[in-house]
Design a protein around this motif. Structure first.
Motif, short mmCIF file in Angstrom:
data_model
loop_
_atom_site.label_atom_id
_atom_site.label_comp_id
_atom_site.label_asym_id
_atom_site.label_seq_id
_atom_site.Cartn_x
_atom_site.Cartn_y
_atom_site.Cartn_z
N MET A 84 32.70 37.60 68.83
CA MET A 84 33.75 36.67 68.50
C MET A 84 34.90 36.87 69.47
O MET A 84 35.34 37.99 69.72
CB MET A 84 34.22 36.92 67.05
N THR A 85 35.40 35.78 69.99
CA THR A 85 36.51 35.87 70.94
C THR A 85 37.81 36.11 70.20
O THR A 85 37.92 35.87 69.00
CB THR A 85 36.62 34.56 71.75
N ASN A 86 38.79 36.57 70.96
CA ASN A 86 40.11 36.81 70.39
C ASN A 86 40.72 35.51 69.86
O ASN A 86 41.38 35.50 68.82
CB ASN A 86 41.01 37.46 71.44
N GLU A 87 40.50 34.42 70.60
CA GLU A 87 41.03 33.11 70.16
C GLU A 87 40.38 32.67 68.85
O GLU A 87 41.05 32.11 67.99
CB GLU A 87 40.82 32.06 71.26
N GLN A 88 39.08 32.93 68.73
CA GLN A 88 38.38 32.57 67.49
C GLN A 88 38.92 33.39 66.33
O GLN A 88 39.13 32.87 65.23
CB GLN A 88 36.87 32.79 67.64
N LYS A 126 41.92 34.67 66.07
CA LYS A 126 43.26 34.16 65.75
C LYS A 126 43.16 32.88 64.92
O LYS A 126 43.91 32.67 63.98
CB LYS A 126 44.05 33.90 67.03
N ALA A 127 42.25 32.01 65.28
CA ALA A 127 42.07 30.75 64.55
C ALA A 127 41.59 31.02 63.12
O ALA A 127 42.08 30.39 62.17
CB ALA A 127 41.09 29.84 65.28
N ASP A 128 40.66 31.96 62.98
CA ASP A 128 40.17 32.32 61.64
C ASP A 128 41.29 32.89 60.79
O ASP A 128 41.43 32.55 59.61
CB ASP A 128 39.02 33.33 61.73
N LEU A 129 42.11 33.76 61.38
CA LEU A 129 43.23 34.35 60.65
C LEU A 129 44.24 33.28 60.26
O LEU A 129 44.76 33.29 59.14
CB LEU A 129 43.90 35.44 61.50
N ALA A 130 44.51 32.34 61.15
CA ALA A 130 45.44 31.25 60.84
C ALA A 130 44.90 30.41 59.68
O ALA A 130 45.67 30.03 58.78
CB ALA A 130 45.67 30.38 62.07
N ASP A 131 43.60 30.14 59.66
CA ASP A 131 43.00 29.39 58.56
C ASP A 131 43.13 30.14 57.24
O ASP A 131 43.44 29.56 56.20
CB ASP A 131 41.52 29.11 58.84
N ILE A 132 42.92 31.45 57.28
CA ILE A 132 43.03 32.27 56.08
C ILE A 132 44.48 32.26 55.58
O ILE A 132 44.74 32.08 54.39
CB ILE A 132 42.55 33.71 56.34
N LEU A 133 45.44 32.42 56.49
CA LEU A 133 46.84 32.41 56.09
C LEU A 133 47.25 31.06 55.51
O LEU A 133 48.01 31.00 54.53
CB LEU A 133 47.74 32.79 57.27
N ASP A 134 46.75 29.97 56.09
CA ASP A 134 47.01 28.64 55.53
C ASP A 134 46.45 28.54 54.11
O ASP A 134 47.10 28.00 53.22
CB ASP A 134 46.40 27.55 56.41
#
Length: 166
Positions: A1-5, A7-15
Protein backbone atom coordinates in the motif's frame (compact mmCIF):
# COMPACT_ATOMS: atom_id res chain seq x y z
CA UNK A 1 0.00 0.00 0.00
CA UNK A 2 1.35 3.39 -0.94
CA UNK A 3 1.64 6.25 1.49
CA UNK A 4 -0.96 8.19 -0.52
CA UNK A 5 -3.38 5.27 -0.31
CA UNK A 6 -2.87 5.05 3.46
CA UNK A 7 -3.53 8.80 3.79
CA UNK A 8 -6.71 8.47 1.73
CA UNK A 9 -7.88 5.51 3.83
CA UNK A 10 -7.21 7.43 7.04
CA UNK A 11 -9.08 10.47 5.71
CA UNK A 12 -12.07 8.24 4.87
CA UNK A 13 -12.01 6.75 8.36
CA UNK A 14 -11.84 10.20 9.97
CA UNK A 15 -14.75 11.39 7.83
CA UNK A 16 -16.72 8.34 8.95
CA UNK A 17 -15.92 9.00 12.60
CA UNK A 18 -16.97 12.66 12.28
CA UNK A 19 -20.24 11.61 10.65
CA UNK A 20 -20.80 9.10 13.42
CA UNK A 21 -20.25 11.83 16.05
CA UNK A 22 -22.83 14.04 14.33
CA UNK A 23 -25.30 11.16 14.30
CA UNK A 24 -24.64 10.43 17.99
CA UNK A 25 -25.19 14.08 18.98
CA UNK A 26 -28.50 14.23 17.09
CA UNK A 27 -29.67 10.89 18.49
CA UNK A 28 -28.78 11.87 22.05
CA UNK A 29 -31.01 14.92 21.75
CA UNK A 30 -33.85 12.90 20.24
CA UNK A 31 -33.47 10.20 22.89
CA UNK A 32 -33.70 12.78 25.69
CA UNK A 33 -37.18 13.66 24.41
CA UNK A 34 -38.53 10.09 24.48
CA UNK A 35 -41.22 9.00 26.91
CA UNK A 36 -43.01 5.75 27.56
CA UNK A 37 -46.58 5.45 28.81
CA UNK A 38 -48.47 2.46 30.16
CA UNK A 39 -51.98 2.10 31.53
CA UNK A 40 -53.02 -0.95 33.57
CA UNK A 41 -55.86 -2.30 35.67
CA UNK A 42 -58.66 -1.18 33.37
CA UNK A 43 -57.36 2.38 32.90
CA UNK A 44 -57.13 2.94 36.64
CA UNK A 45 -53.34 3.51 36.76
CA UNK A 46 -51.20 5.28 34.17
CA UNK A 47 -47.46 5.87 34.49
CA UNK A 48 -45.20 7.90 32.20
CA UNK A 49 -41.40 7.56 32.27
CA UNK A 50 -38.72 9.62 30.55
CA UNK A 51 -35.80 8.28 28.50
CA UNK A 52 -33.84 7.59 31.70
CA UNK A 53 -36.75 5.49 33.05
CA UNK A 54 -37.56 8.06 35.70
CA UNK A 55 -41.26 8.22 36.52
CA UNK A 56 -42.41 11.69 35.46
CA UNK A 57 -46.19 11.28 35.82
CA UNK A 58 -48.57 8.96 37.64
CA UNK A 59 -52.32 9.22 37.22
CA UNK A 60 -55.18 7.37 38.83
CA UNK A 61 -58.37 6.89 36.86
CA UNK A 62 -61.95 6.38 37.89
CA UNK A 63 -62.71 3.63 40.39
CA UNK A 64 -59.17 3.56 41.77
CA UNK A 65 -60.76 3.20 45.19
CA UNK A 66 -61.99 -0.27 44.14
CA UNK A 67 -58.38 -1.44 44.46
CA UNK A 68 -56.56 -2.22 47.68
CA UNK A 69 -53.30 -0.46 48.53
CA UNK A 70 -51.38 -3.60 47.55
CA UNK A 71 -53.19 -3.75 44.19
CA UNK A 72 -52.49 -0.06 43.53
CA UNK A 73 -48.81 -0.54 44.39
CA UNK A 74 -48.54 -3.55 42.06
CA UNK A 75 -50.37 -1.65 39.29
CA UNK A 76 -47.94 1.28 39.58
CA UNK A 77 -44.97 -1.11 39.42
CA UNK A 78 -46.42 -2.98 36.43
CA UNK A 79 -47.23 0.25 34.58
CA UNK A 80 -43.76 1.68 35.25
CA UNK A 81 -42.10 -1.51 33.97
CA UNK A 82 -44.26 -1.52 30.83
CA UNK A 83 -43.56 2.17 30.21
CA UNK A 84 -39.83 1.51 30.63
CA UNK A 85 -40.04 -1.35 28.13
CA UNK A 86 -41.71 1.03 25.68
CA UNK A 87 -38.88 3.56 26.12
CA UNK A 88 -36.33 0.78 25.56
CA UNK A 89 -38.07 -0.23 22.31
CA UNK A 90 -38.21 3.39 21.13
CA UNK A 91 -34.53 3.82 22.00
CA UNK A 92 -33.55 0.71 19.99
CA UNK A 93 -35.56 1.99 17.02
CA UNK A 94 -33.96 5.43 17.33
CA UNK A 95 -30.42 4.00 17.49
CA UNK A 96 -30.88 1.73 14.45
CA UNK A 97 -29.30 4.27 12.02
CA UNK A 98 -26.23 4.48 14.26
CA UNK A 99 -25.92 0.69 14.28
CA UNK A 100 -26.16 0.71 10.48
CA UNK A 101 -23.47 3.39 10.24
CA UNK A 102 -21.20 1.50 12.66
CA UNK A 103 -21.59 -1.67 10.61
CA UNK A 104 -20.21 0.17 7.57
CA UNK A 105 -17.13 1.39 9.46
CA UNK A 106 -14.00 -0.78 9.22
CA UNK A 107 -13.16 -2.94 12.20
CA UNK A 108 -9.87 -2.59 14.01
CA UNK A 109 -8.81 -5.98 12.64
CA UNK A 110 -9.40 -4.63 9.11
CA UNK A 111 -6.88 -1.86 9.76
CA UNK A 112 -4.24 -3.66 11.80
CA UNK A 113 -3.48 -7.27 10.96
CA UNK A 114 -3.83 -9.61 13.93
CA UNK A 115 -5.57 -6.97 16.08
CA UNK A 116 -8.68 -8.30 17.80
CA UNK A 117 -12.00 -6.51 17.31
CA UNK A 118 -12.97 -4.63 20.44
CA UNK A 119 -16.63 -4.66 21.39
CA UNK A 120 -18.43 -3.62 24.51
CA UNK A 121 -19.91 -6.58 26.35
CA UNK A 122 -23.65 -7.02 26.21
CA UNK A 123 -25.27 -5.40 29.24
CA UNK A 124 -26.74 -7.70 31.86
CA UNK A 125 -30.43 -6.90 32.21
CA UNK A 126 -31.38 -5.83 35.72
CA UNK A 127 -33.96 -7.96 37.47
CA UNK A 128 -37.47 -6.56 37.76
CA UNK A 129 -38.42 -8.64 40.79
CA UNK A 130 -39.07 -6.93 44.15
CA UNK A 131 -36.09 -6.54 46.51
CA UNK A 132 -36.59 -9.74 48.54
CA UNK A 133 -37.89 -11.97 45.75
CA UNK A 134 -36.21 -15.31 45.03
CA UNK A 135 -35.32 -14.21 41.47
CA UNK A 136 -33.41 -11.18 42.78
CA UNK A 137 -31.49 -13.24 45.34
CA UNK A 138 -30.48 -15.72 42.61
CA UNK A 139 -29.40 -12.81 40.42
CA UNK A 140 -27.31 -11.10 43.09
CA UNK A 141 -25.65 -14.23 44.46
CA UNK A 142 -24.75 -15.44 40.97
CA UNK A 143 -26.62 -18.74 41.24
CA UNK A 144 -28.81 -17.63 38.36
CA UNK A 145 -25.72 -17.39 36.12
CA UNK A 146 -24.36 -20.51 34.50
CA UNK A 147 -21.15 -20.60 32.50
CA UNK A 148 -20.98 -23.36 29.93
CA UNK A 149 -17.47 -22.81 28.55
CA UNK A 150 -15.48 -23.58 31.69
CA UNK A 151 -13.52 -26.51 32.98
CA UNK A 152 -12.67 -27.59 36.49
CA UNK A 153 -8.98 -27.66 37.38
CA UNK A 154 -7.89 -29.29 40.61
CA UNK A 155 -4.52 -28.42 42.10
CA UNK A 156 -2.69 -29.39 45.19
CA UNK A 157 -1.37 -26.10 46.45
CA UNK A 158 0.27 -27.59 49.45
CA UNK A 159 -1.36 -25.56 52.18
CA UNK A 160 -3.21 -22.36 52.59
CA UNK A 161 -2.51 -18.76 53.51
CA UNK A 162 -3.10 -19.55 57.18
CA UNK A 163 -0.33 -22.17 57.31
CA UNK A 164 2.70 -21.25 59.41
CA UNK A 165 4.92 -21.78 56.34
CA UNK A 166 3.81 -18.42 55.04
Amino acid sequence: MTNEQAKADLADILDGVQEQMRIIARLQQERAELTGRATVRGKRVTVVVNADNTVIDTQFGPNIDDLSYAEIAKAITDAAQQASAEVARKTRDLMAPLDTHRARMPKLSDLVEGMPDLRAPEPVPAPTAPPNAKERREFSDGSGMRFTDTETVERDRGGSVTDSSW
